[in-house]
Design an enzyme around this catalytic site. Structure first.
Site, PDB file in Angstrom:
ATOM      1  N   ASN A   9       0.861  -1.190   0.000  1.00 27.49           N
ATOM      2  CA  ASN A   9       0.000   0.000   0.000  1.00 27.49           C
ATOM      3  C   ASN A   9       0.891   1.231   0.000  1.00 27.49           C
ATOM      4  OD1 ASN A   9      -1.811   2.060   0.535  1.00 27.49           O
ATOM      5  ND2 ASN A   9      -2.223   1.418   2.651  1.00 27.49           N
ATOM      6  N   TRP A  10       0.945   1.912  -1.136  1.00 25.49           N
ATOM      7  CA  TRP A  10       1.871   3.053  -1.266  1.00 25.49           C
ATOM      8  C   TRP A  10       1.281   4.359  -0.729  1.00 25.49           C
ATOM      9  CZ3 TRP A  10       4.038   2.059  -6.935  1.00 25.49           C
ATOM     10  CH2 TRP A  10       4.768   0.876  -6.923  1.00 25.49           C
ATOM     11  N   LYS A  11       0.062   4.313  -0.279  1.00 27.35           N
ATOM     12  CA  LYS A  11      -0.593   5.499   0.312  1.00 27.35           C
ATOM     13  C   LYS A  11      -0.424   6.727  -0.588  1.00 27.35           C
ATOM     14  CE  LYS A  11       0.173   3.429   4.785  1.00 27.35           C
ATOM     15  NZ  LYS A  11       0.124   3.576   6.220  1.00 27.35           N
ATOM     16  N   HIS A  95      -9.580   1.206   5.240  1.00 28.29           N
ATOM     17  CA  HIS A  95      -8.270   1.344   5.900  1.00 28.29           C
ATOM     18  C   HIS A  95      -8.436   2.297   7.091  1.00 28.29           C
ATOM     19  CE1 HIS A  95      -4.100   2.434   6.606  1.00 28.29           C
ATOM     20  NE2 HIS A  95      -3.750   1.371   5.900  1.00 28.29           N
ATOM     21  N   GLU A  97      -6.764   4.654   8.115  1.00 19.97           N
ATOM     22  CA  GLU A  97      -6.522   6.076   7.789  1.00 19.97           C
ATOM     23  C   GLU A  97      -7.753   6.695   7.129  1.00 19.97           C
ATOM     24  OE1 GLU A  97      -2.864   5.464   5.667  1.00 19.97           O
ATOM     25  OE2 GLU A  97      -1.868   4.926   7.536  1.00 19.97           O
ATOM     26  N   GLU A 167      -5.472  -5.052  10.832  1.00 16.88           N
ATOM     27  CA  GLU A 167      -4.438  -4.032  11.004  1.00 16.88           C
ATOM     28  C   GLU A 167      -4.686  -3.259  12.294  1.00 16.88           C
ATOM     29  OE1 GLU A 167      -2.477  -2.765   7.162  1.00 16.88           O
ATOM     30  OE2 GLU A 167      -4.364  -1.711   7.184  1.00 16.88           O
ATOM     31  N   GLY A 173       2.497   2.048  10.829  1.00 16.67           N
ATOM     32  CA  GLY A 173       3.468   3.135  10.676  1.00 16.67           C
ATOM     33  C   GLY A 173       4.202   3.503  11.954  1.00 16.67           C
ATOM     34  N   SER A 213       3.449  -2.338  10.400  1.00 19.12           N
ATOM     35  CA  SER A 213       4.908  -2.353  10.589  1.00 19.12           C
ATOM     36  C   SER A 213       5.546  -3.687  10.219  1.00 19.12           C
ATOM     37  CB  SER A 213       5.256  -1.948  12.029  1.00 19.12           C
ATOM     38  OG  SER A 213       4.805  -0.624  12.281  1.00 19.12           O
ATOM     39  N   GLY A 234       2.744  -1.260   4.355  1.00 17.36           N
ATOM     40  CA  GLY A 234       2.777   0.166   4.009  1.00 17.36           C
ATOM     41  C   GLY A 234       4.203   0.602   3.738  1.00 17.36           C
ATOM     42  N   GLY A 235       4.846   1.197   4.748  1.00 14.29           N
ATOM     43  CA  GLY A 235       6.173   1.803   4.611  1.00 14.29           C
ATOM     44  C   GLY A 235       7.195   0.938   3.880  1.00 14.29           C
TER      45      GLY A 235
HETATM   46  C1  PEP Z   1      -0.794   0.074   6.134  1.00 11.68           C
HETATM   47  O1  PEP Z   1      -0.838   1.223   5.796  1.00 11.68           O
HETATM   48  O2  PEP Z   1      -1.718  -0.677   5.812  1.00 11.68           O
HETATM   49  C2  PEP Z   1       0.350  -0.392   6.907  1.00 11.68           C
HETATM   50  C3  PEP Z   1       0.293  -1.587   7.406  1.00 11.68           C
HETATM   51  O3  PEP Z   1       1.413   0.471   7.060  1.00 11.68           O
HETATM   52  P1  PEP Z   1       2.847   0.124   7.719  1.00 11.68           P
HETATM   53  O4  PEP Z   1       3.312  -1.165   7.096  1.00 11.68           O
HETATM   54  O5  PEP Z   1       3.716   1.279   7.339  1.00 11.68           O
HETATM   55  O6  PEP Z   1       2.650  -0.013   9.165  1.00 11.68           O
END
Ligand code: PEP
Length: 258
Positions: A9-11, A95, A97, A167, A173, A213, A234-235
């Protein structure tokens, strides 16, 4: 059969030029894939640039959100038809966010799931508790509610197109990933809830991913748990080497469960 699934997920990070470049790096790093499915979810504006890079390479394209209607006067919104026309197969829905920054309720999330399924998309319903909900003993109630309200009115025949991503909000994050045994416990709660909704046979086809994470270092511990069918990243999906370390970190060699 549940083939492990890894989604990046590149957000709201890449321009379409940066996204194309990152997708090319990931395609090269991953090479040919065996026993694992990989999907990249760039921003809407990068989808058209990334689609040709992934075509024929065994990596799917996903979107990060979808509107609940098929078309209409909804300035700025993107419908499932538009995503399908750009070769998207997956879409993230609900999500944390989106829930937090855009005020999305379980009811709205449900309408988006319905829209994705009305079209040809495979929705990934994201659920997870806040830190204070976990410490207050509400983990089970929160994720049960998010799953049942998010899937309200969904026919059991659609189960095979559905994925759930667990999640925990406190893990996204933050560098504070859930322990594999804690992820497994939450996945078990979700699996039981899916059985109540879809029945034991249909619910078995739904993959439950962990997100929060995930890195090349902690991926193997998660892959070792039979309850975890893959990860939403994500990251670490913004760096080809880190993302490849996750994909190659235990998912390909895992026995496929039924
Ligand atoms: C996400 O945005 O779904 C996520 C899991 O981010 P991260 O891996 O950065 O925690």
């Amino acid at each position: 059969m549940r083939v492990p699934l890894v989604i990046g997920n590149w957000k709201m990070t890449t321009t379409h030029v940066e996204a194309k470049d990152l997708a090319q790096q990931i395609v090269e790093r991953l090479g040919s894939l065996h026993g694992v499915e990989v999907v990249l979810a760039p921003p809407f504006t990068s989808l058209a640039a990334v689609a040709p890079v992934l075509r024929g390479r065994g990596i799917g394209l996903g979107a990060q959100d979808v509107h609940w209607e098929d078309r209409g006067a909804f300035t700025g919104a993107i419908s499932h038809r538009m995503l399908e026309a750009l070769e998207c197969t997956y879409v993230l829905v609900g999500h944390s966010e989106r829930r937090k920054h855009f005020g999305e309720s379980d009811h709205l999330v449900n309408r988006k799931i319905q829209a994705a399924l009305r079209g040809g998309l495979k929705p990934v319903l994201c659920v997870g508790e806040e830190e204070q909900e976990r410490s207050g003993g509400q983990l089970r109630a929160v994720i049960r509610r998010q799953v049942s309200q998010g899937l309200e009115g969904i026919d059991s025949g659609a189960a095979e197109r559905l994925t759930i991503a667990y999640e925990p909000v406190w893990a996204i994050g933050t560098g504070k990933s859930a322990k594999p045994e804690d992820a497994a416990e939450a996945h078990d709660v979700i699996r039981r809830q899916l059985e109540r909704i879809f029945g034991p046979d249909r619910s078995r086809t739904v993959r439950i991913l962990y997100g929060g994470s995930v890195t090349g270092e902690n991926t193997a511990g998660l892959a070792a748990r039979a309850e975890v069918d893959g990860v939403l990243v994500g990251g670490a999906s913004l760096d080809a080497q880190s993302f490849a370390a996750i994909v190659h970190g235990g998912w390909e060699t895992r026995p496929i469960t039924g």
